[in-house]
Design a protein around this motif. Sequence first.
Motif, PDB file in Angstrom:
ATOM      1  N   MET A 163       0.822  -1.201   0.000  1.00 42.38           N
ATOM      2  CA  MET A 163       0.000   0.000   0.000  1.00 42.38           C
ATOM      3  C   MET A 163       0.863   1.260   0.000  1.00 42.38           C
ATOM      4  N   LEU A 164       1.829   1.314   0.897  1.00 42.03           N
ATOM      5  CA  LEU A 164       2.634   2.524   1.028  1.00 42.03           C
ATOM      6  C   LEU A 164       3.880   2.248   1.841  1.00 42.03           C
ATOM      7  N   ASP A 165       4.806   3.197   1.804  1.00 43.09           N
ATOM      8  CA  ASP A 165       5.956   3.197   2.703  1.00 43.09           C
ATOM      9  C   ASP A 165       5.689   4.226   3.787  1.00 43.09           C
ATOM     10  N   SER A 166       5.842   3.827   5.040  1.00 43.29           N
ATOM     11  CA  SER A 166       5.590   4.729   6.155  1.00 43.29           C
ATOM     12  C   SER A 166       6.885   5.001   6.919  1.00 43.29           C
ATOM     13  N   ARG A 167       7.034   6.227   7.380  1.00 44.37           N
ATOM     14  CA  ARG A 167       8.239   6.593   8.137  1.00 44.37           C
ATOM     15  C   ARG A 167       8.231   5.972   9.535  1.00 44.37           C
ATOM     16  N   ILE A 168       9.425   5.750  10.058  1.00 46.63           N
ATOM     17  CA  ILE A 168       9.589   5.455  11.473  1.00 46.63           C
ATOM     18  C   ILE A 168       9.798   6.798  12.169  1.00 46.63           C
ATOM     19  N   VAL A 169       8.961   7.088  13.155  1.00 48.83           N
ATOM     20  CA  VAL A 169       9.019   8.391  13.827  1.00 48.83           C
ATOM     21  C   VAL A 169       9.171   8.196  15.331  1.00 48.83           C
ATOM     22  N   VAL A 170       9.551   9.266  16.002  1.00 47.93           N
ATOM     23  CA  VAL A 170       9.672   9.265  17.455  1.00 47.93           C
ATOM     24  C   VAL A 170       8.429   9.932  18.032  1.00 47.93           C
ATOM     25  N   CYS A 171       7.829   9.311  19.041  1.00 53.01           N
ATOM     26  CA  CYS A 171       6.684   9.899  19.735  1.00 53.01           C
ATOM     27  C   CYS A 171       7.116  10.328  21.128  1.00 53.01           C
ATOM     28  N   VAL A 172       6.788  11.582  21.473  1.00 53.43           N
ATOM     29  CA  VAL A 172       7.178  12.142  22.773  1.00 53.43           C
ATOM     30  C   VAL A 172       5.963  12.800  23.411  1.00 53.43           C
ATOM     31  N   GLY A 173       6.003  13.000  24.709  1.00 52.84           N
ATOM     32  CA  GLY A 173       4.951  13.717  25.404  1.00 52.84           C
ATOM     33  C   GLY A 173       5.001  15.203  25.069  1.00 52.84           C
ATOM     34  N   ARG A 174       3.873  15.894  25.193  1.00 53.11           N
ATOM     35  CA  ARG A 174       3.825  17.309  24.804  1.00 53.11           C
ATOM     36  C   ARG A 174       4.716  18.182  25.682  1.00 53.11           C
ATOM     37  N   GLY A 175       5.079  17.708  26.871  1.00 56.94           N
ATOM     38  CA  GLY A 175       5.962  18.474  27.732  1.00 56.94           C
ATOM     39  C   GLY A 175       7.433  18.187  27.515  1.00 56.94           C
ATOM     40  N   SER A 176       7.750  17.291  26.604  1.00 54.30           N
ATOM     41  CA  SER A 176       9.138  16.925  26.355  1.00 54.30           C
ATOM     42  C   SER A 176       9.879  18.060  25.630  1.00 54.30           C
ATOM     43  N   PRO A 177      11.166  18.232  25.929  1.00 59.12           N
ATOM     44  CA  PRO A 177      11.971  19.222  25.193  1.00 59.12           C
ATOM     45  C   PRO A 177      12.015  18.942  23.689  1.00 59.12           C
ATOM     46  N   LEU A 178      11.723  17.697  23.307  1.00 55.87           N
ATOM     47  CA  LEU A 178      11.759  17.330  21.888  1.00 55.87           C
ATOM     48  C   LEU A 178      10.464  17.683  21.157  1.00 55.87           C
ATOM     49  N   ALA A 179       9.413  18.013  21.902  1.00 56.92           N
ATOM     50  CA  ALA A 179       8.090  18.191  21.302  1.00 56.92           C
ATOM     51  C   ALA A 179       8.039  19.316  20.274  1.00 56.92           C
ATOM     52  N   SER A 180       8.883  20.310  20.426  1.00 57.36           N
ATOM     53  CA  SER A 180       8.869  21.449  19.502  1.00 57.36           C
ATOM     54  C   SER A 180       9.852  21.284  18.354  1.00 57.36           C
ATOM     55  N   ARG A 181      10.549  20.168  18.329  1.00 59.49           N
ATOM     56  CA  ARG A 181      11.569  19.956  17.296  1.00 59.49           C
ATOM     57  C   ARG A 181      10.951  19.526  15.974  1.00 59.49           C
ATOM     58  N   ASN A 196       9.242   0.342  24.366  1.00 63.32           N
ATOM     59  CA  ASN A 196       9.265  -0.284  23.044  1.00 63.32           C
ATOM     60  C   ASN A 196       8.192  -1.360  22.936  1.00 63.32           C
ATOM     61  N   ILE A 197       7.607  -1.471  21.754  1.00 59.12           N
ATOM     62  CA  ILE A 197       6.650  -2.548  21.488  1.00 59.12           C
ATOM     63  C   ILE A 197       7.389  -3.882  21.534  1.00 59.12           C
ATOM     64  N   ASP A 198       6.832  -4.852  22.206  1.00 59.36           N
ATOM     65  CA  ASP A 198       7.448  -6.176  22.304  1.00 59.36           C
ATOM     66  C   ASP A 198       6.966  -7.033  21.137  1.00 59.36           C
ATOM     67  N   GLY A 199       7.585  -6.812  19.971  1.00 57.79           N
ATOM     68  CA  GLY A 199       7.242  -7.550  18.766  1.00 57.79           C
ATOM     69  C   GLY A 199       8.495  -7.827  17.963  1.00 57.79           C
ATOM     70  N   VAL A 200       8.382  -8.705  16.955  1.00 56.29           N
ATOM     71  CA  VAL A 200       9.561  -9.112  16.185  1.00 56.29           C
ATOM     72  C   VAL A 200      10.224  -7.915  15.516  1.00 56.29           C
ATOM     73  N   PHE A 201       9.439  -7.109  14.798  1.00 53.80           N
ATOM     74  CA  PHE A 201      10.023  -5.970  14.096  1.00 53.80           C
ATOM     75  C   PHE A 201      10.524  -4.913  15.078  1.00 53.80           C
ATOM     76  N   SER A 202       9.706  -4.566  16.067  1.00 49.28           N
ATOM     77  CA  SER A 202      10.088  -3.506  17.007  1.00 49.28           C
ATOM     78  C   SER A 202      11.350  -3.863  17.785  1.00 49.28           C
ATOM     79  N   ASN A 203      11.459  -5.128  18.192  1.00 51.39           N
ATOM     80  CA  ASN A 203      12.664  -5.555  18.909  1.00 51.39           C
ATOM     81  C   ASN A 203      13.889  -5.509  18.004  1.00 51.39           C
ATOM     82  N   TRP A 204      13.701  -5.979  16.751  1.00 54.03           N
ATOM     83  CA  TRP A 204      14.820  -5.918  15.800  1.00 54.03           C
ATOM     84  C   TRP A 204      15.239  -4.479  15.548  1.00 54.03           C
ATOM     85  N   TYR A 205      14.260  -3.575  15.385  1.00 54.46           N
ATOM     86  CA  TYR A 205      14.572  -2.188  15.068  1.00 54.46           C
ATOM     87  C   TYR A 205      15.341  -1.526  16.216  1.00 54.46           C
TER      88      TYR A 205
END
Length: 304
Positions: A163-181, A196-205
């Motif tokens: 269907m598509l290629d999707s990016r791997i992104v970082v998710c942070v809380g709205r109060g994180s210093p990274l939130a405005s980056r 981290n998600i406990d799955g085959v791909f997530s663990n490998w990544y």
Amino acid sequence: MNIEQFAYVSAIARTGSISIAAEQLHVSQAAISKAISKLEQELGFKLFIRSRLGTEATPRGRAVIEKIYDILVKIEEIKEEAQIESKHVEGEVRFSIGPNFTAAMTRSIISFKQDYPNVRLTISSKSSEEVIQDLLEDRADLGLIYFHNQKKEPPKDLTVHKMLDSRIVVCVGRGSPLASRKSVSPQELLAYPFVNIDGVFSNWYLEDFISKHGPVNCLFKSNNIELLKRTIAEGAAIGMFIEYSMLNDPFILSGEMVIVPMINHEPNTIPLGWARSANKHFSIAQREFLKYLMREYLNPNLKH
């Protein structure tokens, strides 16, 4: 020979097991074995042989089984002609999907049920590996999967469409210093606790990330996606997700979590697609359900 025997043959061929076929068809193993023996006597040769690995088709059996698949598909098409004429689509769609993709699919699922109230819809939350197994063993009709092992071909008994290629992104809380980056590098992430998600791909990544950039403080791993997201929303950790899986996520829509693109790390995208059994009839209900899924992911208003 009769249709019931053909259904038994098809189930055994797909699952590689008389016991699993009996369970799926809600009949006894003895009934299936007797029906298959009678069909083999009528044909004059064995359709299956049993081994330690399961029940496998004989060379002559494989040729017959392919024709049986075709016959069963035609029978389903004949049944559906009556539905088309009466404009009354019924049937069942068993959809197997990763737990982190459910939010992205919610709108299409609700819309489909509103338009097709007589179709039974069952949704199972599984890993991509389990989704594939569900399709191969006839526990699901359609599956949403991602292809993280590019060197491994999908099973020949599956029809797979990217269907598509999707990016791997970082998710942070709205109060994180990274939130405005606007973006963040792997080295900058090392200063923050991870979940981290406990799955085959997530663990490998995560392991691949660590091997390239250094150790991380992983608070915990879990297949409970809501627990991971709540931990991130409360500012206790950050996490890496497939961007498509976060579409319409309540934590993102409410602003409790923020998506930040990651740069300078490969792979930074992953292919997503749908799959179904190549040996089963692709029913009207299943085709229509797929249209609703495709419509949602193609809608530019849903992309972040």
